[in-house]
Design an enzyme around this catalytic site. Structure first.
Site, PDB file in Angstrom:
ATOM      1  N   CYS A   1       0.824  -1.212   0.000  1.00 27.82           N
ATOM      2  CA  CYS A   1       0.000   0.000   0.000  1.00 27.82           C
ATOM      3  C   CYS A   1       0.855   1.257   0.000  1.00 27.82           C
ATOM      4  O   CYS A   1       2.019   1.238   0.373  1.00 27.82           O
ATOM      5  CB  CYS A   1      -0.823   0.068   1.289  1.00 27.82           C
ATOM      6  SG  CYS A   1      -2.193  -1.054   1.348  1.00 27.82           S
TER       7      CYS A   1
ATOM      8  N   CYS B   1      -2.810   4.981   2.507  1.00 25.78           N
ATOM      9  CA  CYS B   1      -3.959   4.072   2.300  1.00 25.78           C
ATOM     10  C   CYS B   1      -4.908   4.121   3.486  1.00 25.78           C
ATOM     11  O   CYS B   1      -4.482   4.115   4.635  1.00 25.78           O
ATOM     12  CB  CYS B   1      -3.492   2.640   2.086  1.00 25.78           C
ATOM     13  SG  CYS B   1      -4.871   1.545   1.716  1.00 25.78           S
TER      14      CYS B   1
ATOM     15  N   CYS C   1      -2.509  -3.241  -3.367  1.00 27.60           N
ATOM     16  CA  CYS C   1      -3.788  -3.100  -2.663  1.00 27.60           C
ATOM     17  C   CYS C   1      -4.844  -2.585  -3.652  1.00 27.60           C
ATOM     18  O   CYS C   1      -4.580  -1.677  -4.441  1.00 27.60           O
ATOM     19  CB  CYS C   1      -3.602  -2.110  -1.520  1.00 27.60           C
ATOM     20  SG  CYS C   1      -5.101  -1.455  -0.814  1.00 27.60           S
TER      21      CYS C   1
ATOM     22  N   CYS D   1      -5.896   1.462  -2.490  1.00 29.44           N
ATOM     23  CA  CYS D   1      -5.068   2.646  -2.796  1.00 29.44           C
ATOM     24  C   CYS D   1      -4.326   2.491  -4.131  1.00 29.44           C
ATOM     25  O   CYS D   1      -3.786   3.460  -4.648  1.00 29.44           O
ATOM     26  CB  CYS D   1      -4.094   2.945  -1.673  1.00 29.44           C
ATOM     27  SG  CYS D   1      -2.891   1.646  -1.356  1.00 29.44           S
TER      28      CYS D   1
HETATM   29 ZN   LIG Z   1      -3.920   0.141   0.298  1.00 26.78          ZN
END
Ligand SMILES: [Zn+2]
Length: 353
Positions: free
Chosen positions: A32, A36, A63, A66
């Protein structure tokens, strides 16, 4: 940077560290951005990467939330600079030293000096001094309301950075961020009894609702407002959402509904946000004066700033700046014309139905 700085950036969702590093979560094998908004992982499960490729090489997946693999890098130096300037302005009484500022951002004194030199051609110390000086000047002018004076000093001090940034980037720092750098906006047009309307939204909510004389003019307004965003026509799968909002808008303008609760994605200064939040509390069908609002939000002398905040509203009706009139009872200005303001006030007074 130490692990502590990294970890702090994660717990604060600090976007200033995006692209500086990425964090991987060992238990889910995802990685991330520091900013995030996913639930914070356990610290013992976290590992750090300096780049997307490194994370992927270690078997981590980007992820979904994000999307660190999809976003392109903004000018991170600039993002850091704006972060630093905001920090300094928050400490305009001068309690922050350049070294403390550097440390809080995980930079060395040398790095922060270089950052300020690059964009503003001053040292951070010069910048801090300038902010203090501005604050002092204003405090002396308005000794009866120090907090208001400090707020104003934020504006004045920004002009220091603005001048230099305009030279460097042909853009102000606020516009750089407000300009929608890194965001996607989709839009749709519609007809209402107040004329042509353009609604635009990010994935978080409505960010623009304006009336205009032509489609072309409205689109130009949107692009002017978000010069750095990726602007596209509403994709087909999102069209029903916007159609639904347009339907609610038309019900509202027909006087059949007194609520227009649409999810919003607003970019605003702290002051604008205070004003806009307050506007939403003015009941349907009622009006207040600029001065009354200034008083109500605790800045009684700021009625001009309140009027500016109203004029800067991008989301007609939902943020009901039409419910603000002059102290003498006359209508005052309206971004979308006094005629529309009169109509909306009349609709809310049920004079038209
Ligand atoms: Zn994330």
């Amino acid at each position: 940077m130490t692990d502590d700085v990294y970890w702090h950036a994660i717990t604060e969702h600090d976007a200033a560290f995006d692209f500086q590093f990425y964090y991987g979560v060992k238990s889910t094998k995802t990685f991330c951005f520091p900013s995030c908004k996913s639930k914070a992982p356990l610290r013992k499960n976290v590992t750090y990467f300096s780049g997307v490729a490194l994370a992927q090489a270690d078997g981590y997946q980007a992820c979904q939330r994000c999307q660190p693999n999809k976003k392109t890098q903004q000018d991170t130096g600039l993002v850091k600079l704006i972060y630093a300037c905001n920090k300094i302005e928050q400490h305009s009484e001068g309690s922050l030293t350049a070294l403390q500022l550097a440390k809080s951002m995980g930079l060395t004194q040398f790095q922060i000096n270089r950052l300020f030199k690059k964009y503003l051609n001053v040292t951070p110390k010069n910048y801090i001094d300038q902010i203090q000086l501005n604050t002092l000047k204003i405090n002396l002018r308005n000794t009866d309301n120090v907090s208001h004076a400090i707020y104003q000093s934020g504006i004045e001090s920004s002009s220091v950075i603005y001048g230099r940034m305009i030279t460097h980037l042909a853009m102000t720092p606020k516009n750089y961020l407000k300009g929608g750098a890194g965001i996607k906006i989709s839009y749709a047009m519609g007809e209402t009894r107040l004329g042509q309307v353009l609604m635009a939204a990010t994935d978080k909510g409505l960010s623009f609702l304006q009336f205009g004389e032509s489609k072309h003019q409205l689109l130009a307004q949107l692009v002017t407002e978000y010069p750095n965003a990726e602007i596209m026509l509403m994709p087909e799968q999102s069209a029903p959402q916007l159609e639904h909002w347009l339907h609610l808008l038309n019900l509202y303008l027909a006087g059949c509904s007194n609520e227009l609760n649409l999810p919003l994605d607003i970019r605003a200064t702290a002051f604008q946000k205070r004003v806009w939040d307050f506007l939403k509390t003015i009941p349907y069908g009622e009006v207040m004066s600029y001065g009354e609002i200034a008083k109500a939000i605790g800045s009684p002398k700021a009625f001009r700033a309140v009027a500016n905040a109203c004029a800067g509203n991008n989301i007609a009706l939902v943020i009901p700046c039409h419910r603000v009139i002059r102290g003498d009872g006359s209508l005052g200005g309206y971004r979308w014309g006094e005629k529309r303001k009169r109509m909306i006030i009349d609709i809310e007074n049920k004079l038209n139905i």
